[in-house]
Design a protein around this motif. Sequence first.
Motif, PDB file in Angstrom:
ATOM      1  N   TYR A 606       0.830  -1.204   0.000  1.00 49.08           N
ATOM      2  CA  TYR A 606       0.000   0.000   0.000  1.00 49.08           C
ATOM      3  C   TYR A 606       0.864   1.254   0.000  1.00 49.08           C
ATOM      4  O   TYR A 606       0.701   2.158  -0.814  1.00 49.08           O
ATOM      5  CB  TYR A 606      -0.918  -0.021   1.227  1.00 49.08           C
ATOM      6  CG  TYR A 606      -1.810   1.209   1.342  1.00 49.08           C
ATOM      7  CD1 TYR A 606      -3.087   1.225   0.783  1.00 49.08           C
ATOM      8  CD2 TYR A 606      -1.366   2.355   2.005  1.00 49.08           C
ATOM      9  CE1 TYR A 606      -3.897   2.347   0.884  1.00 49.08           C
ATOM     10  CE2 TYR A 606      -2.156   3.482   2.108  1.00 49.08           C
ATOM     11  CZ  TYR A 606      -3.436   3.460   1.546  1.00 49.08           C
ATOM     12  OH  TYR A 606      -4.211   4.579   1.643  1.00 49.08           O
ATOM     13  N   HIS A 607       1.805   1.314   0.935  1.00 47.58           N
ATOM     14  CA  HIS A 607       2.637   2.509   1.050  1.00 47.58           C
ATOM     15  C   HIS A 607       3.603   2.633  -0.129  1.00 47.58           C
ATOM     16  O   HIS A 607       3.924   3.742  -0.556  1.00 47.58           O
ATOM     17  CB  HIS A 607       3.406   2.483   2.372  1.00 47.58           C
ATOM     18  CG  HIS A 607       2.535   2.707   3.569  1.00 47.58           C
ATOM     19  ND1 HIS A 607       2.489   1.845   4.637  1.00 47.58           N
ATOM     20  CD2 HIS A 607       1.649   3.703   3.851  1.00 47.58           C
ATOM     21  CE1 HIS A 607       1.631   2.311   5.539  1.00 47.58           C
ATOM     22  NE2 HIS A 607       1.098   3.430   5.086  1.00 47.58           N
ATOM     23  N   ARG A 608       4.098   1.514  -0.662  1.00 43.48           N
ATOM     24  CA  ARG A 608       4.949   1.591  -1.855  1.00 43.48           C
ATOM     25  C   ARG A 608       4.185   2.219  -3.018  1.00 43.48           C
ATOM     26  O   ARG A 608       4.696   3.109  -3.713  1.00 43.48           O
ATOM     27  CB  ARG A 608       5.409   0.185  -2.270  1.00 43.48           C
ATOM     28  CG  ARG A 608       6.449  -0.439  -1.373  1.00 43.48           C
ATOM     29  CD  ARG A 608       6.955  -1.724  -1.991  1.00 43.48           C
ATOM     30  NE  ARG A 608       7.861  -2.431  -1.089  1.00 43.48           N
ATOM     31  CZ  ARG A 608       8.521  -3.524  -1.417  1.00 43.48           C
ATOM     32  NH1 ARG A 608       8.376  -4.039  -2.628  1.00 43.48           N
ATOM     33  NH2 ARG A 608       9.321  -4.114  -0.558  1.00 43.48           N
ATOM     34  N   ASN A 609       2.967   1.750  -3.208  1.00 49.84           N
ATOM     35  CA  ASN A 609       2.162   2.240  -4.319  1.00 49.84           C
ATOM     36  C   ASN A 609       1.922   3.741  -4.205  1.00 49.84           C
ATOM     37  O   ASN A 609       2.015   4.485  -5.190  1.00 49.84           O
ATOM     38  CB  ASN A 609       0.837   1.483  -4.350  1.00 49.84           C
ATOM     39  CG  ASN A 609       0.000   1.856  -5.567  1.00 49.84           C
ATOM     40  OD1 ASN A 609       0.452   1.709  -6.696  1.00 49.84           O
ATOM     41  ND2 ASN A 609      -1.205   2.347  -5.334  1.00 49.84           N
ATOM     42  N   HIS A 610       1.640   4.218  -2.994  1.00 54.06           N
ATOM     43  CA  HIS A 610       1.374   5.643  -2.803  1.00 54.06           C
ATOM     44  C   HIS A 610       2.637   6.486  -2.963  1.00 54.06           C
ATOM     45  O   HIS A 610       2.577   7.616  -3.461  1.00 54.06           O
ATOM     46  CB  HIS A 610       0.753   5.885  -1.421  1.00 54.06           C
ATOM     47  CG  HIS A 610      -0.729   5.655  -1.406  1.00 54.06           C
ATOM     48  ND1 HIS A 610      -1.297   4.435  -1.711  1.00 54.06           N
ATOM     49  CD2 HIS A 610      -1.770   6.498  -1.142  1.00 54.06           C
ATOM     50  CE1 HIS A 610      -2.607   4.533  -1.622  1.00 54.06           C
ATOM     51  NE2 HIS A 610      -2.933   5.773  -1.282  1.00 54.06           N
ATOM     52  N   LEU A 611       3.787   5.969  -2.535  1.00 51.87           N
ATOM     53  CA  LEU A 611       5.037   6.709  -2.731  1.00 51.87           C
ATOM     54  C   LEU A 611       5.334   6.884  -4.210  1.00 51.87           C
ATOM     55  O   LEU A 611       5.737   7.954  -4.661  1.00 51.87           O
ATOM     56  CB  LEU A 611       6.198   5.982  -2.042  1.00 51.87           C
ATOM     57  CG  LEU A 611       6.474   6.329  -0.582  1.00 51.87           C
ATOM     58  CD1 LEU A 611       7.641   5.504  -0.062  1.00 51.87           C
ATOM     59  CD2 LEU A 611       6.773   7.802  -0.406  1.00 51.87           C
TER      60      LEU A 611
END
Length: 671
Positions: A606-611
């Motif tokens: 999730y956080h990788r995608n948003h970064l």
Amino acid sequence: MLLKTLKFYNYKTYYGIQEIDLYIPKKVRQEELQNIILLGGLNGAGKTTILKAILYILFGKRGMTDLEHKRLFSNVINNTFFDEGGRECSVSLSLETDSGEEWTLGIKWFFDQNKSVTHEERELEIKKAGSKMSKKARIENIEVYNRFIDRIIPYYAAPFFIFDGEEIKDIILRQNSNEMKAAIHKITGMEAYKQLLVDIRSLKNSLEKKLAKSAGQVKLSTFQTQLDEVNGTITILESKKDTLNADIRKFEELIDKTKEKRSKKISRNSKSRESIVKQQSRLSTELKLATDNLNEFLNHNMINIIVGDKISKLKKQLKLENEVSHKKILRDASLTPYRKFINQLLNKSITPPLSQEQLEQISKLGEDIWIKENAIKHSVPEDFNELHDISNNDYSFLINLAIKDKTQAANYINKIERLKQELESLEVEIRNAPESVNIDEENDRIDLLTKAVGEKNLRLKSLMLRLNNALDERANIKNNITRLSGHGGNLEELMEQSKQVSKAIEAMDQYVTEITTLKATLIKEEFSRMLRQLFRKQDEFGNIEFDINTYSIRLYNDRMKEISIQDRSAGEMQMISSALIWALTKASDLSLPMVIDTPLGRLDSYHRNHLINHYYKELSEQVIILSTDTEITQEYVKLMESNSYKQYMLDYDEEKKYTVIRDGYFQFVKG
């Protein structure tokens, strides 16, 4: 500013000449919206080497201890090349400044047969925009070089644009340190505004000194009247200061008593609470002792510290006058035989008689010949003006007069600030520790009393500023009365200049206040906006915000009680730090590339995608990402490929024991 090329020559794991083209053309950045350079490699292939090489080329040993420097460069020459007989290696970095200049920074290391560094050479080459010729210079003075580099890439900005992605959380953990606050203050541009104010005030002081010299004797009565008024103001302000100090001491005693009462409750709660209370008591004692030491030091040495520069100048003038006086004595002693001789000669009868003017000419010519023939070197400047006529005892006293350094006072102040910060941290720990007893009443009373102390201190600070200004004004008036003379520049012109400078200071004060609020508000808004895009667990906290007064992050639970950031997971702290870097970048006056090592290693999908979607493609015009094969997987390849201009693979040859830089990112992205 953009990085262009990074070149290795037998440096660490890079054998031979290895070069990375990092430049992204303006058309690609603005029209195709590709701003990422992607470098992939397995662990040990040399990713971190690239990041540390860029840092060292730009900033050298700054921020590095001697032990860290020795450890970093104990074995930087490529092993294969060394075994072949090579004894030198180098790294160079080319970059393009905002003005279009191309700078090439190079470092070369030389080694002995034991693989120890014998010496290091730095070189700087600059090519003007549109020019084919460049200028090269060997860097001999590293301090001059550092100031030169800081013109385009300030050292204080380094933690915000070149960093290890897994260690980015340190920005949050160090946010309350003085160094981090100073760096954030500088990167937002506020330091430059305040320095401008200092310069303008210095100009005003210079004009006031000129006005004092131009005033003439007619101003004496005016100065005396002003002195009487200032003395009256000082008396009133000092009385108010004593009253405020008494009130503050009273409130602080109440706070101490309340904390003692709360500590007695807490000490029955748990061993952890007892340890915190003991530490708080010890720090309070240290703080009182440090404050007393500071006051005692200032009481005994304040005058010597204030007039230290003037004492140094006086000593220098007295030594010069003593030296000139000594030369006069030696010269007169050397001319005594001549003067006896010439007096006897000129007293003889001469026919026809000589005029007085001719006798003086003969005496002067003879003296010049005597000086030349006897090689008398004790000459004295004709225009030298001896300012002081003092006895030998007074001379010895003034020459041996001690000059006090303000460093010790600064050390006391720094220690006091550090102890206050530690006490504040302990206060937070006490409140967040598990409670088996109700200490809300004591906490509320401490908050109320602390607020009252803060208000009193704020009033005291404002009053002390007025008092110091009044004391400075009184000192200036006394100096004017003592040294007033009729010489100087045009009084009306100087008064007009002083008036205009005063208006400039007033306008600049207002501008700094408004721009500070504007910058802080922009940081707060950008931080909150990016955090909403990056963070997945916002509902866990009552609020997450950026404090515009202290330039720090604050977290609150659902009851709006502040909680410790250190309790957050590494991934959460990385998201918070990333949002802070985003906000500082947007509020900064600097245009810098970003170099990030392994930024996605500890993050979930999730956080990788948003970064990748919301952060890196808009963070800067040039973002260089160093990653492992586990970070940018097949799931993110197309997304990363659409935003990355170039992709490289750091391919480590296990058999040959060195790395080769190739086009293409692992097996997923074609070059």
